[in-house]
Write an enzyme that holds these catalytic residues in place. Structure first.
Site, short mmCIF file in Angstrom:
data_model
loop_
_atom_site.label_atom_id
_atom_site.label_comp_id
_atom_site.label_asym_id
_atom_site.label_seq_id
_atom_site.Cartn_x
_atom_site.Cartn_y
_atom_site.Cartn_z
N ARG A 41 38.85 52.98 34.74
CA ARG A 41 40.19 52.39 34.76
C ARG A 41 40.16 50.98 34.16
O ARG A 41 41.19 50.49 33.70
CB ARG A 41 40.70 52.27 36.21
CG ARG A 41 41.18 53.55 36.83
CD ARG A 41 41.83 53.29 38.19
NE ARG A 41 42.62 52.07 38.12
CZ ARG A 41 42.60 51.11 39.04
NH1 ARG A 41 41.88 51.22 40.12
NH2 ARG A 41 43.33 50.02 38.90
N ARG A 45 48.57 46.15 50.51
CA ARG A 45 48.92 45.49 49.24
C ARG A 45 50.44 45.41 49.12
O ARG A 45 51.05 46.08 48.30
CB ARG A 45 48.28 46.23 48.05
CG ARG A 45 46.76 46.17 48.07
CD ARG A 45 46.13 46.75 46.83
NE ARG A 45 46.27 45.86 45.67
CZ ARG A 45 45.68 46.08 44.49
NH1 ARG A 45 44.94 47.15 44.31
NH2 ARG A 45 45.85 45.25 43.49
N1 EPU Z 1 50.45 39.63 48.55
C1 EPU Z 1 51.45 39.76 49.49
N2 EPU Z 1 52.69 40.05 49.05
C2 EPU Z 1 52.99 40.20 47.73
C3 EPU Z 1 51.96 40.10 46.78
C4 EPU Z 1 50.69 39.80 47.21
O1 EPU Z 1 51.21 39.63 50.68
O2 EPU Z 1 54.15 40.48 47.40
C5 EPU Z 1 49.08 39.28 48.99
C6 EPU Z 1 48.09 40.42 48.74
O3 EPU Z 1 48.09 41.35 49.80
C7 EPU Z 1 46.79 39.67 48.56
C8 EPU Z 1 47.21 38.36 47.90
O4 EPU Z 1 48.61 38.22 48.18
O5 EPU Z 1 46.25 39.39 49.83
C9 EPU Z 1 47.01 38.28 46.40
O6 EPU Z 1 47.56 39.43 45.77
P1 EPU Z 1 48.04 39.41 44.24
O7 EPU Z 1 49.50 39.69 44.22
O8 EPU Z 1 47.54 38.18 43.58
O9 EPU Z 1 47.28 40.68 43.66
P2 EPU Z 1 47.83 41.76 42.65
O10 EPU Z 1 48.74 41.12 41.68
O11 EPU Z 1 48.30 42.97 43.36
C10 EPU Z 1 46.07 41.36 40.80
C11 EPU Z 1 45.02 42.20 40.11
C12 EPU Z 1 43.86 42.47 41.07
C13 EPU Z 1 43.30 41.14 41.58
C14 EPU Z 1 44.41 40.27 42.17
C15 EPU Z 1 43.93 38.88 42.56
C16 EPU Z 1 46.33 43.50 38.58
C17 EPU Z 1 46.90 44.82 38.22
N3 EPU Z 1 45.61 43.45 39.69
O12 EPU Z 1 46.50 42.15 41.89
O13 EPU Z 1 42.89 43.11 40.30
O14 EPU Z 1 42.32 41.38 42.57
O15 EPU Z 1 45.48 40.13 41.23
O16 EPU Z 1 43.39 38.23 41.47
O17 EPU Z 1 46.50 42.53 37.86
C18 EPU Z 1 41.07 44.48 39.85
O18 EPU Z 1 41.24 44.24 38.66
O19 EPU Z 1 40.04 45.04 40.30
C19 EPU Z 1 42.08 44.08 40.81
C20 EPU Z 1 42.15 44.58 42.03
#
Ligand code: EPU
Length: 430
Positions: free
Chosen positions: A399, A122
Site C-alpha cells: 500500500r 481514528r
Molecule cells: N484525530 C482525532 N480526530 C480527528 C483527526 C485526528 O482525534 O478528526 C487524532 C487521531 O486519532 C490521532 C491524531 O489525532 O491520534 C493524529 O491523527 P492525524 O489526523 O494526524 O492522522 P491521519 O491524517 O489520519 C496521517 C497519515 C498517517 C500518519 C498520521 C500522523 C495519511 C493517509 N495518513 O493520518 O500515516 O500516521 O497522519 O502523521 O496521510 C502511514 O502512512 O502509515 C500512516 C498511518
C-alpha cells in the site's frame, strides 16, 4: 497471495532511489477534483493506495492517463458527482480527502467512512468541525458520510484544531480552496506533505498562506486551472531504508530525498551510532559498529514521526542496552510487538510506552505484517536476523512502498517474493 522470504544477515551496499511521498500523493490526487482543466502530476509513487485513488477518480468521470510509470495526467473538467463506491473507499484511509474535495467543488459529498491501518480509534471529528465551520451540514447515515452546504458553495471559516491532525489540516485546505472568503486553520499540522498540498493547489491558482506553520490561511478563489506539479520525495520511505541500513549494517546512498525532512530521523540514528552524511538531495548512511540504545518519542512534525516508530523499534531490538519508546500520536501502534517476540525480541508494552531490552541479534521466524509500517519493520528485522524470515500480509506493505523487494535486492539483500497457494482460502476464512 504473496509473502516475502528474507535470508537475513547480509549488510546492504549500493544506492536506493526514493519515490514520491505516499501521504502527499493521496491528498494531491483527490485535489485534482477541484481543478477545471488538465493537471500533470510527476513523481507519483506506484503503490496500491495510489492505484485505488485513481480508480475512484475514474469512477467519478475523471480522465486519468498514465504518461509514464510515475507521471499521470488528470482532467476533472467533466466529472459528475455521485456517492463514492464503498468497495474502493473502504480500503484506504485517504478516502476522507474526497469529502473535502467534492464538497469544495460541488457543495455536497457522499463518501464511505475511511479504512486504512488499524492504529486504534481514528476519528475524523476535526475534519467535520472544519466543514461545519465553513457552513456545511455533515452526518453519517446508511454507511456514508453525507456533507452538504446550502447554496452549493462553502464560506470561509475559523477552525482551531483540538489536536494537531494531518488529515484534518489537508481536508480543510481542500474544502476551503474554492470557498467564498478566508478560512483560517489554527493549530495546523506542519508535515512536509501539508506544504506539498498547499504548493500543488497554489500552482493551480489557489491562495494558501502559512503552510508549514501552525496557522494556515486560505483565501478562496473562483476556480482552479490545470498545470504541472512534482510530488516531494517520501520522508518515511527514505527513513525506512535508513533504518534498514542501521539494522543490517553496510553503506547505502539514499537518493532523491530532501535531507531537511529527514533531520528528525537522522538525529536519532546518529545517537544510535549510525553515520549519516547529508548531501544536496541524498543521504549516505553507514553502520559498521554496534547499535547504541536510545529513547524515542513520536510527535507531529518536526518531531520523530509515528510512521517510523515500528522501524526504529526493529533497530532498538538489536541495540546494546534498554530503550524506551513512547508513542505520542496513535492510541495503539504496538500490535506488531508479538511478531518481534517470535524473532527473539524482548519488549514490554504498557499503554503508549514500550520498553525494549536490546538482544543484540534476532532470529528469523514466520511473522505477519499487521499494518503498513509494522510490515516495513518486519522486513527490517528480517534483513538483520540470523536465518530465514517469512512475512505474510505483505499487501499492507505494498500500500505504501513502491518496489520494496527490488530496491532492497539491488543493495544486496536476500529477499524474494514467494507465492503460497492456499493463502487466499486462509485469509478469507479468517
Ligand atoms: N484525530 C482525532 N480526530 C480527528 C483527526 C485526528 O482525534 O478528526 C487524532 C487521531 O486519532 C490521532 C491524531 O489525532 O491520534 C493524529 O491523527 P492525524 O489526523 O494526524 O492522522 P491521519 O491524517 O489520519 C496521517 C497519515 C498517517 C500518519 C498520521 C500522523 C495519511 C493517509 N495518513 O493520518 O500515516 O500516521 O497522519 O502523521 O496521510 C502511514 O502512512 O502509515 C500512516 C498511518
Amino acid at each position: 497471495m504473496t509473502r516475502y522470504l528474507i535470508h537475513g544477515g547480509r549488510p546492504l551496499h549500493g544506492s536506493i532511489e526514493i519515490s514520491g511521498a505516499k501521504n502527499a500523493a493521496v491528498a494531491i490526487l483527490p485535489a485534482a477534483l477541484l481543478i477545471n482543466g488538465k493537471c500533470r502530476i510527476e513523481n507519483v509513487p506506484q503503490i496500491s493506495d495510489v492505484t485505488l485513488i485513481l480508480q475512484i477518480l475514474r469512477e467519478l468521470g475523471a480522465d486519468v492517463r498514465a504518461v509514464n510509470k510515475t507521471t499521470v495526467e488528470i482532467d476533472c473538467s467533466h466529472i459528475h458527482n455521485k456517492p463514492v463506491p464503498y468497495e474502493l473507499a473502504r480500503k484506504i484511509r485517504a478516502s476522507y480527502y474526497l469529502v473535502g474535495a467534492l464538497l469544495g467543488r460541488f457543495g455536497w459529498a457522499q463518501v464511505p467512512p475511511p479504512g486504512g491501518c488499524n492504529l486504534g480509534g481514528r476519528p475524523i471529528d476535526q475534519h467535520i468541525k472544519g466543514f461545519v465551520a465553513m457552513g456545511a451540514d455533515v452526518e453519517v447515515r446508511n454507511g456514508l458520510i453525507h456533507a452538504r452546504v446550502e447554496g452549493g458553495r462553502l464560506r470561509g471559516g475559523q477552525v482551531y484544531l483540538d489536536m494537531v491532525s494531518v488529515g484534518a489540516t489537508m481536508n480543510i485546505m481542500l474544502a476551503a480552496a474554492l470557498a467564498k472568503g478566508m478560512t483560517v486553520i489554527e493549530n495546523a499540522a506542519k508535515e512536509p506533505h501539508i506544504v506539498d498540498l498547499a504548493n500543488f493547489l497554489n500552482s493551480m491558482g489557489a491562495n494558501i498562506m502559512g503552510a508549514g506553520t501552525d496557522v494556515i490561511k486560505i483565501r478562496g478563489v473562483e476556480s482552479l486551472q490545470g498545470g504541472f506539479y512534482s510530488i516531494i520525495p517520501d520522508q518515511i520511505e527514505a527513513g525506512t531504508y535508513m533504518a534498514a541500513v542501521a539494522a543490517a549494517g553496510g553503506e547505502v546512498l539514499i537518493k532523491n530525498v530532501i535531507p531537511k525532512h529527514l533531520d528528525c530521523i537522522t538525529a536519532k540514528l546518529v545517537e544510535m551510532g549510525v553515520d549519516v552524511e547529508e548531501l544536496d538531495d541524498a543521504v549516505l548512511v553507514r553502520r559498521t559498529g554496534p547499535i547504541r540504545r536510545t529513547n524515542v518519542k513520536t510527535m507531529p512534525y518536526p518531531g520523530f514521526p509515528t510512521d517510523m516508530q515500528p522501524q526504529i523499534a526493529a533497530c532498538l531490538c538489536l541495540a546494546k542496552g534498554t530503550s524506551v519508546l513512547t508513542e505520542g500520536v496513535w492510541e495503539n501502534r504496538y500490535r506488531y510487538v508479538d511478531e518481534f517476540r517470535r524473532m527473539g525480541a524482548r519488549i514490554q508494552v504498557d499503554g503508549k510506552v514500550a520498553v525494549i531490552e536490546g538482544v543484540g541479534m534476532l532470529t528469523g521466524a514466520q511473522v505477519h505484517a499487521c499494518d503498513l509500517r509494522a510490515g516495513a519493520a518486519m522486513v527490517i528485522a528480517g534483513l538483520a536476523a540470523q536465518g530465514d524470515t517469512e512475512i505474510d500480509g505483505v499487501y499492507h506493505i505494498e500500500r505504501g512502498y513502491e518496489s520494496i523487494v527490488e530496491k532492497l535486492s539491488n543493495v544486496g539483500a536476500d529477499i524474494r517474493i514467494v507465492y503460497i497457494p492456499g493463502d487466499e482460502a486462509r485469509i478469507q476464512a479468517g
